[in-house]
Design a protein around this motif. Structure first.
Motif, PDB file in Angstrom:
ATOM      1  N   ILE A  31       0.599  -0.945  -0.420  1.00  0.00           N
ATOM      2  CA  ILE A  31       0.543   0.075   0.126  1.00  0.00           C
ATOM      3  C   ILE A  31       0.595   0.904  -0.042  1.00  0.00           C
ATOM      4  N   GLU A  32       2.022   1.349   0.878  1.00  0.00           N
ATOM      5  CA  GLU A  32       3.429   2.145   0.549  1.00  0.00           C
ATOM      6  C   GLU A  32       3.589   2.859  -1.073  1.00  0.00           C
ATOM      7  N   ILE A  33       4.000   1.491  -1.591  1.00  0.00           N
ATOM      8  CA  ILE A  33       4.253   1.952  -2.627  1.00  0.00           C
ATOM      9  C   ILE A  33       3.341   1.799  -3.849  1.00  0.00           C
ATOM     10  N   ARG A  34       2.310   1.560  -3.365  1.00  0.00           N
ATOM     11  CA  ARG A  34       1.071   1.011  -4.930  1.00  0.00           C
ATOM     12  C   ARG A  34      -0.174   1.422  -4.290  1.00  0.00           C
ATOM     13  N   ASP A  35      -0.400   1.683  -3.109  1.00  0.00           N
ATOM     14  CA  ASP A  35      -2.144   2.226  -2.638  1.00  0.00           C
ATOM     15  C   ASP A  35      -2.488   1.336  -3.095  1.00  0.00           C
ATOM     16  N   ARG A  36      -2.328   0.132  -2.973  1.00  0.00           N
ATOM     17  CA  ARG A  36      -3.275  -1.481  -3.201  1.00  0.00           C
ATOM     18  C   ARG A  36      -2.674  -2.152  -2.573  1.00  0.00           C
ATOM     19  N   PHE A  37      -2.999  -3.852  -2.109  1.00  0.00           N
ATOM     20  CA  PHE A  37      -2.806  -4.567  -1.952  1.00  0.00           C
ATOM     21  C   PHE A  37      -2.988  -5.632  -3.495  1.00  0.00           C
ATOM     22  N   THR A  38      -2.633  -6.695  -3.514  1.00  0.00           N
ATOM     23  CA  THR A  38      -3.493  -7.287  -4.968  1.00  0.00           C
ATOM     24  C   THR A  38      -2.802  -9.310  -4.363  1.00  0.00           C
ATOM     25  N   VAL A  39      -4.154  -9.395  -4.490  1.00  0.00           N
ATOM     26  CA  VAL A  39      -3.535 -11.046  -3.635  1.00  0.00           C
ATOM     27  C   VAL A  39      -4.453 -11.924  -4.602  1.00  0.00           C
ATOM     28  N   GLY A  40      -3.427 -13.180  -4.407  1.00  0.00           N
ATOM     29  CA  GLY A  40      -4.289 -14.475  -5.114  1.00  0.00           C
ATOM     30  C   GLY A  40      -5.127 -15.487  -3.686  1.00  0.00           C
ATOM     31  N   LYS A 136       2.855  -8.048 -19.589  1.00  0.00           N
ATOM     32  CA  LYS A 136       2.788  -9.128 -20.162  1.00  0.00           C
ATOM     33  C   LYS A 136       2.070 -10.446 -19.189  1.00  0.00           C
ATOM     34  N   PHE A 137       2.115 -10.288 -18.098  1.00  0.00           N
ATOM     35  CA  PHE A 137       1.050 -10.521 -16.793  1.00  0.00           C
ATOM     36  C   PHE A 137       1.437  -9.757 -16.074  1.00  0.00           C
ATOM     37  N   PRO A 138       0.289 -10.559 -15.154  1.00  0.00           N
ATOM     38  CA  PRO A 138      -0.662  -9.677 -14.081  1.00  0.00           C
ATOM     39  C   PRO A 138       0.779  -9.851 -12.809  1.00  0.00           C
ATOM     40  N   VAL A 139       1.488  -9.333 -11.888  1.00  0.00           N
ATOM     41  CA  VAL A 139       2.279  -9.103 -10.961  1.00  0.00           C
ATOM     42  C   VAL A 139       1.392  -8.540  -9.267  1.00  0.00           C
ATOM     43  N   PHE A 140       1.709 -10.018  -9.036  1.00  0.00           N
ATOM     44  CA  PHE A 140       0.222 -10.195  -7.768  1.00  0.00           C
ATOM     45  C   PHE A 140       1.446  -9.820  -6.229  1.00  0.00           C
ATOM     46  N   ASP A 141       0.899  -9.205  -5.521  1.00  0.00           N
ATOM     47  CA  ASP A 141       1.521  -8.609  -4.455  1.00  0.00           C
ATOM     48  C   ASP A 141       1.477  -9.951  -3.295  1.00  0.00           C
ATOM     49  N   LEU A 142       0.845 -11.187  -3.467  1.00  0.00           N
ATOM     50  CA  LEU A 142       1.182 -12.027  -2.779  1.00  0.00           C
ATOM     51  C   LEU A 142      -0.274 -13.323  -3.503  1.00  0.00           C
ATOM     52  N   LEU A 143       0.548 -14.092  -3.771  1.00  0.00           N
ATOM     53  CA  LEU A 143      -0.733 -15.276  -3.744  1.00  0.00           C
ATOM     54  C   LEU A 143      -0.272 -16.740  -2.227  1.00  0.00           C
ATOM     55  N   LEU A 144      -1.383 -16.746  -2.927  1.00  0.00           N
ATOM     56  CA  LEU A 144      -1.230 -17.882  -1.272  1.00  0.00           C
ATOM     57  C   LEU A 144      -1.885 -19.065  -2.048  1.00  0.00           C
ATOM     58  N   LEU A 145      -0.818 -20.402  -2.069  1.00  0.00           N
ATOM     59  CA  LEU A 145      -1.358 -21.291  -2.102  1.00  0.00           C
ATOM     60  C   LEU A 145      -1.101 -22.164  -1.773  1.00  0.00           C
ATOM     61  N   GLY A 146      -1.886 -22.888  -2.041  1.00  0.00           N
ATOM     62  CA  GLY A 146      -1.804 -24.816  -1.204  1.00  0.00           C
ATOM     63  C   GLY A 146      -1.334 -25.531  -1.883  1.00  0.00           C
ATOM     64  N   HIS A 195       5.528 -10.853  -7.018  1.00  0.00           N
ATOM     65  CA  HIS A 195       6.815 -10.747  -5.926  1.00  0.00           C
ATOM     66  C   HIS A 195       6.535 -11.558  -4.690  1.00  0.00           C
ATOM     67  N   ASN A 196       5.053 -12.148  -4.026  1.00  0.00           N
ATOM     68  CA  ASN A 196       5.313 -13.141  -2.867  1.00  0.00           C
ATOM     69  C   ASN A 196       4.495 -14.016  -3.284  1.00  0.00           C
ATOM     70  N   ILE A 197       5.612 -15.287  -3.086  1.00  0.00           N
ATOM     71  CA  ILE A 197       3.953 -16.625  -3.004  1.00  0.00           C
ATOM     72  C   ILE A 197       4.510 -17.102  -1.909  1.00  0.00           C
ATOM     73  N   PRO A 228       9.260 -17.589  -8.134  1.00  0.00           N
ATOM     74  CA  PRO A 228       9.420 -16.301  -9.200  1.00  0.00           C
ATOM     75  C   PRO A 228      10.467 -16.467  -9.822  1.00  0.00           C
ATOM     76  N   VAL A 229      10.469 -15.514 -10.871  1.00  0.00           N
ATOM     77  CA  VAL A 229      11.079 -14.666 -11.829  1.00  0.00           C
ATOM     78  C   VAL A 229      12.352 -14.211 -10.758  1.00  0.00           C
ATOM     79  N   THR A 230      11.486 -13.082  -9.789  1.00  0.00           N
ATOM     80  CA  THR A 230      12.005 -11.938  -9.045  1.00  0.00           C
ATOM     81  C   THR A 230      11.664 -12.441  -7.339  1.00  0.00           C
ATOM     82  N   GLY A 231      10.451 -12.964  -7.429  1.00  0.00           N
ATOM     83  CA  GLY A 231      10.264 -12.345  -6.388  1.00  0.00           C
ATOM     84  C   GLY A 231      10.652 -13.000  -5.455  1.00  0.00           C
ATOM     85  N   LYS A 232      10.002 -13.580  -4.091  1.00  0.00           N
ATOM     86  CA  LYS A 232      10.132 -14.822  -2.943  1.00  0.00           C
ATOM     87  C   LYS A 232       8.892 -15.233  -2.658  1.00  0.00           C
TER      88      LYS A 232
END
Length: 249
Positions: A31-40, A136-146, A195-197, A228-232
């Motif tokens: 939110i500090e950087i992009r003023d939103r938090f995108t989550v999957g 080219k692709f969406p870049v989520f702030d966080l994806l939560l996976l099982g 960005h983060n998974i 992740p290409v560049t994320g954590k």
């Protein structure tokens, strides 16, 4: 990609607290950087583990959240197999994320051609991620996976042709080996551009598959292809699931 960050916990309660800590931290930073938090978000046991502690946290800017589903079963939104329905019960009903910022499948398209459902969900992604610049692709702030006992994640299953999809953002699967058979899912490139998974896995039934996914660099299981290409990349495991990992010793 940097090495995955593996956390293990004696029980699911402590896992949920630590997972909430990460979500709060990433939310604040995004939110500090992009003023939103995108989550999957995914289904299964994840929504309950995610919400257990997070729903009680104070000071979270829920109104800045934009939530998508990493995969979804093509059933009505109130159906017991719906990931949205599960997330609503366990999580959304307890927090104040605006309903129009929780992006579901369009239930009116369930009887239409499969591609219409895929196109509709991709348009929702485009509305959030590609309104200013072409991406080219969406870049989520966080994806939560099982992760399933077979190593699947999202609705990407072992040895399935969808693992080779490298252009589309959303894909249809009509032959899921786990019912129900009709689903849509994020593709691997979308997952890997986040960005983060954070993977969340619990229980002794996951011991063998987690050892292969995390410790066998040559594994072709879907969850092992999450790089992740560049994320954590984070793993949140209870001790029962992590027993066979040498990394956790």
């Amino acid at each position: 990609m940097s090495a995955p960050i593996v956390y293990t916990f004696p029980n699911t309660q402590e896992l949920s607290i630590s997972l909430a800590d990460l979500v709060v931290k990433l939310c604040k930073e995004s939110i500090e950087i992009r003023d939103r938090f995108t989550v999957g978000i995914s289904g299964g046991s994840l929504p309950k583990l995610l919400a257990a502690d997070l729903k009680n946290r104070q000071g979270i800017e829920w109104e800045k959240w934009e939530v998508f589903f990493c995969d979804e079963r093509l059933v009505p939104l109130d159906h017991e197999d719906s990931n949205y329905s599960l997330c609503k019960k366990e999580f959304f009903d307890h927090v104040s994320i605006p309903e129009d910022q929780i992006y579901t499948i369009n239930p009116s398209l369930l009887q239409e051609e499969d591609e219409e459902i895929v196109d509709d969900y991709e348009k929702k992604l485009i509305s959030v991620f590609a309104t200013v610049n072409s991406v080219k692709f969406p870049v989520f702030d966080l994806l939560l996976l099982g992760v399933g006992p077979d190593g699947h994640t999202c609705s990407l299953f072992p040895d399935h042709p969808l693992l080779d999809e490298n252009v589309g953002w959303v894909a249809y699967i009509g032959d899921s080996p786990k019912p129900p058979p009709r689903r849509i899912t994020f593709t691997l490139p979308v997952v890997n551009h986040a960005h983060n998974i954070a993977f969340v896995a619990t229980g002794e039934g996951k011991q063998d598959v987690l050892k292969e996914i995390i410790e066998n660099s040559e594994s072709k299981l879907p969850s092992a292809l999450v790089k992740p290409v560049t994320g954590k990349l984070y793993w949140f495991l209870d001790d029962a699931a992590a027993t066979k990992l040498t990394l956790s010793k």
